[in-house]
Design a protein around this motif. Structure first.
Motif, PDB file in Angstrom:
ATOM      1  N   SER A   1      39.888  27.689  36.018  1.00 43.35           N
ATOM      2  CA  SER A   1      40.680  28.791  35.482  1.00 43.35           C
ATOM      3  C   SER A   1      41.585  29.347  36.566  1.00 43.35           C
ATOM      4  O   SER A   1      41.372  29.098  37.760  1.00 43.35           O
ATOM      5  N   PHE A   2      42.588  30.106  36.118  1.00 47.18           N
ATOM      6  CA  PHE A   2      43.526  30.767  37.010  1.00 47.18           C
ATOM      7  C   PHE A   2      43.488  32.270  36.747  1.00 47.18           C
ATOM      8  O   PHE A   2      43.351  32.697  35.592  1.00 47.18           O
ATOM      9  N   PRO A   3      43.653  33.093  37.780  1.00 43.65           N
ATOM     10  CA  PRO A   3      43.578  34.556  37.615  1.00 43.65           C
ATOM     11  C   PRO A   3      44.920  35.162  37.200  1.00 43.65           C
ATOM     12  O   PRO A   3      45.627  35.777  38.008  1.00 43.65           O
ATOM     13  N   PHE A   4      45.281  35.010  35.947  1.00 41.39           N
ATOM     14  CA  PHE A   4      46.557  35.496  35.454  1.00 41.39           C
ATOM     15  C   PHE A   4      46.468  36.944  34.954  1.00 41.39           C
ATOM     16  O   PHE A   4      45.383  37.520  34.846  1.00 41.39           O
ATOM     17  N   ARG A   5      47.634  37.470  34.611  1.00 38.49           N
ATOM     18  CA  ARG A   5      47.755  38.648  33.760  1.00 38.49           C
ATOM     19  C   ARG A   5      48.628  38.244  32.581  1.00 38.49           C
ATOM     20  O   ARG A   5      49.580  37.477  32.743  1.00 38.49           O
ATOM     21  N   VAL A   6      48.305  38.746  31.392  1.00 36.84           N
ATOM     22  CA  VAL A   6      49.034  38.383  30.184  1.00 36.84           C
ATOM     23  C   VAL A   6      49.594  39.642  29.536  1.00 36.84           C
ATOM     24  O   VAL A   6      48.953  40.704  29.545  1.00 36.84           O
ATOM     25  N   SER A   7      50.809  39.542  28.996  1.00 36.52           N
ATOM     26  CA  SER A   7      51.386  40.680  28.285  1.00 36.52           C
ATOM     27  C   SER A   7      50.651  40.883  26.966  1.00 36.52           C
ATOM     28  O   SER A   7      50.322  39.930  26.261  1.00 36.52           O
TER      29      SER A   7
ATOM     30  N   HIS B   1      42.779  27.461  42.672  1.00 42.19           N
ATOM     31  CA  HIS B   1      41.809  28.392  43.245  1.00 42.19           C
ATOM     32  C   HIS B   1      40.451  27.678  43.210  1.00 42.19           C
ATOM     33  O   HIS B   1      39.788  27.641  42.169  1.00 42.19           O
ATOM     34  N   PHE B   2      40.051  27.143  44.339  1.00 40.24           N
ATOM     35  CA  PHE B   2      38.877  26.266  44.360  1.00 40.24           C
ATOM     36  C   PHE B   2      37.603  26.992  43.929  1.00 40.24           C
ATOM     37  O   PHE B   2      36.704  26.375  43.346  1.00 40.24           O
ATOM     38  N   ASP B   3      37.517  28.284  44.196  1.00 44.21           N
ATOM     39  CA  ASP B   3      36.305  29.013  43.820  1.00 44.21           C
ATOM     40  C   ASP B   3      36.206  29.235  42.315  1.00 44.21           C
ATOM     41  O   ASP B   3      35.181  29.724  41.823  1.00 44.21           O
TER      42      ASP B   3
ATOM     43  N   ARG C   1      53.821  35.378  36.370  1.00 44.78           N
ATOM     44  CA  ARG C   1      53.769  34.233  37.270  1.00 44.78           C
ATOM     45  C   ARG C   1      52.936  34.532  38.515  1.00 44.78           C
ATOM     46  O   ARG C   1      53.086  35.581  39.145  1.00 44.78           O
ATOM     47  N   LEU C   2      52.104  33.586  38.878  1.00 48.61           N
ATOM     48  CA  LEU C   2      51.428  33.616  40.171  1.00 48.61           C
ATOM     49  C   LEU C   2      52.316  32.936  41.214  1.00 48.61           C
ATOM     50  O   LEU C   2      53.233  32.181  40.861  1.00 48.61           O
TER      51      LEU C   2
ATOM     52  N   ARG D   1      57.993  27.347  40.909  1.00 47.32           N
ATOM     53  CA  ARG D   1      58.503  26.026  41.268  1.00 47.32           C
ATOM     54  C   ARG D   1      57.906  24.928  40.384  1.00 47.32           C
ATOM     55  O   ARG D   1      58.534  23.897  40.158  1.00 47.32           O
ATOM     56  N   LEU D   2      56.711  25.164  39.880  1.00 46.91           N
ATOM     57  CA  LEU D   2      56.122  24.191  38.952  1.00 46.91           C
ATOM     58  C   LEU D   2      56.950  24.097  37.673  1.00 46.91           C
ATOM     59  O   LEU D   2      57.058  23.025  37.071  1.00 46.91           O
TER      60      LEU D   2
END
Length: 409
Positions: free
Chosen positions: A61-67, A42-44, A186-187, A192-193
């Motif tokens: 950073s990445f826009p995740f959600r965490v349990s 996410h380039f921004d 997962r985003l 696949r990563l």
């Protein structure tokens, strides 16, 4: 020359990513890995520090959600790619990037920042606390046997190609989220990563192997692993390295463990990242020959204390006033009343007298329920002001299972 801090342009990504690779040892991954990292970026959310045309600092950073405890998920920023060029140390570049990044995360409405620490000594001063532990094991399967629970023989195992079984793998992974804090939703493209299988990923071992566990035709578990064959004068002594193992229920978990322990021509099973309460530890005949070691895992930083504490569930009802110290994000500093019961949680500012005093770092450590406020108090990191408040609050913050971060980012 003055260092300029700015959000990355897509055209600058190669130079930015090259600086990350250099900072982490200078060995570039396979082209497929590099291209996949570009795809999920996410380039921004990338920050670069520039000395003229030279990139000398990186953070993203990445826009995740965490349990989180309570069986739900909360928004989080998965902090990654943090580096400063060796030529530009001790100039305040890291501090300025952390300042910019946390301000940005707050503006996005993400109450948590979470990272894997390449060097734990770095991140405590920015408010990150160790919140999960991971178990490392090297099991001598020539001397260690398993006593499996009832129902294990009812599990069918079958080999599958990881890419062809990907939908099943992801469905099983998703079923674990509600039960174990610390797991990340997962985003797109991250699935696949997880199964990328270049020669660099193989590290001299086999291509990535996959075994599915099924019960009544339904996939209820999987193991991803690699084989590292080895021979000496006494015969074969290969190693099985477990990349991931997820299972729904004790029989599926035991069936997969029994399979991994019994692979022909191997004598060792290495598990580099498992939850500290992993069930197989109670099935082995000799735990001492499993070479168990704990390692630090995810580091958590509440970005917005009120929103973060309101986003999780609590093991017991609690009504407590926390006096929070946070020099780096001063909007968090001060007293907060946390009130929680079976209906949910509310955390708001208050002028009432404090019951406990702690820094945002300790709050991050305790957030997922794996580090207790009691142990932090025993270390002098949490101070009890109102008698009895520590025991009640530590119980409420705790969890039934150990939090665990199996998802790298």
């Amino acid at each position: 020359m003055t260092t300029e801090l700015r959000v990355l342009k897509p055209s600058e990504w190669d130079k930015w990513y090259g600086n990350v690779v250099l900072a982490f040892g200078g060995v570039a991954g396979a082209p497929e890995h590099t291209e996949m990292m570009r795809t999920i970026t996410h380039f921004d959310r990338l920050i670069g520090a520039w000395d003229g045309a030279e990139c000398v600092g990186t953070a993203g950073s990445f826009p995740f959600r965490v349990s989180v405890p309570g069986g739900t998920t909360a928004p989080m920023a998965g902090v990654s790619g943090v580096s400063v060029a060796a030529t530009h140390r001790r100039r305040g570049i890291l501090t300025s990037m952390m300042r910019r990044q946390l301000d940005d995360i707050r503006e996005r409405g993400e109450p948590l920042a979470v990272l894997w620490a390449s060097e734990p000594v770095i991140y405590g001063r920015f408010g990150y606390g160790m919140a999960t532990r991971q178990l490392k094991a090297s099991i001598d399967t020539g001397r260690v046997s398993l006593a499996v629970p009832e129902g294990t023989d009812g599990i069918r195992l079958r080999r599958a190609k990881p890419d062809e079984a990907l939908a099943d793998l992801e469905a099983i992974y998703a079923r674990q989220l509600a039960d174990r804090p610390g797991m990340i939703v997962r985003l797109p493209d991250w699935d696949r990563l997880q199964i990328l299988d270049t020669p660099a990923d193989q590290g001299g071992g086999s291509p990535l192997q996959c075994v599915l566990a099924e019960r009544d035709g339904e996939a209820v578990g999987y193991a991803l692993y690699r084989l590292h064959p080895s021979w000496d004068d006494s015969g074969a002594n290969g190693t099985v390295t477990v990349q991931d193992l997820q299972a729904v229920g004790a029989p599926a978990h035991a069936a997969l463990a029994r399979f991994l322990f019994g692979i022909d021509l191997t004598s060792t099973v290495n598990m580099p990242n498992r939850p500290v309460d992993d069930g197989w530890q109670h099935l082995v005949s000799d735990v001492r020959r499993c070479s168990l070691r704990q390692w630090d895992g995810l580091y958590v930083r509440p970005v917005e204390v009120g929103a973060a504490l309101a986003a999780r569930g609590y093991r017991a009802p609690v009504d407590v006033v926390l006096d929070v110290e946070d020099a780096f994000c001063p909007w968090n500093a001060g007293r907060w009343r946390l009130s929680a019961d079976a209906e949910g949680a509310v955390c708001e500012r208050t002028s009432d007298a404090a019951d406990l005093a702690l820094s945002v770092r300790e709050l991050g450590s305790a957030y997922l329920g794996g580090v207790t406020l009691r142990e932090l108090a025993d270390a002098g990191r949490v101070r009890e002001i109102a008698p009895g408040a520590l025991a009640r609050t530590s119980l409420a913050f705790g969890g039934e299972v150990a939090p665990w971060g199996p998802h790298n980012f």
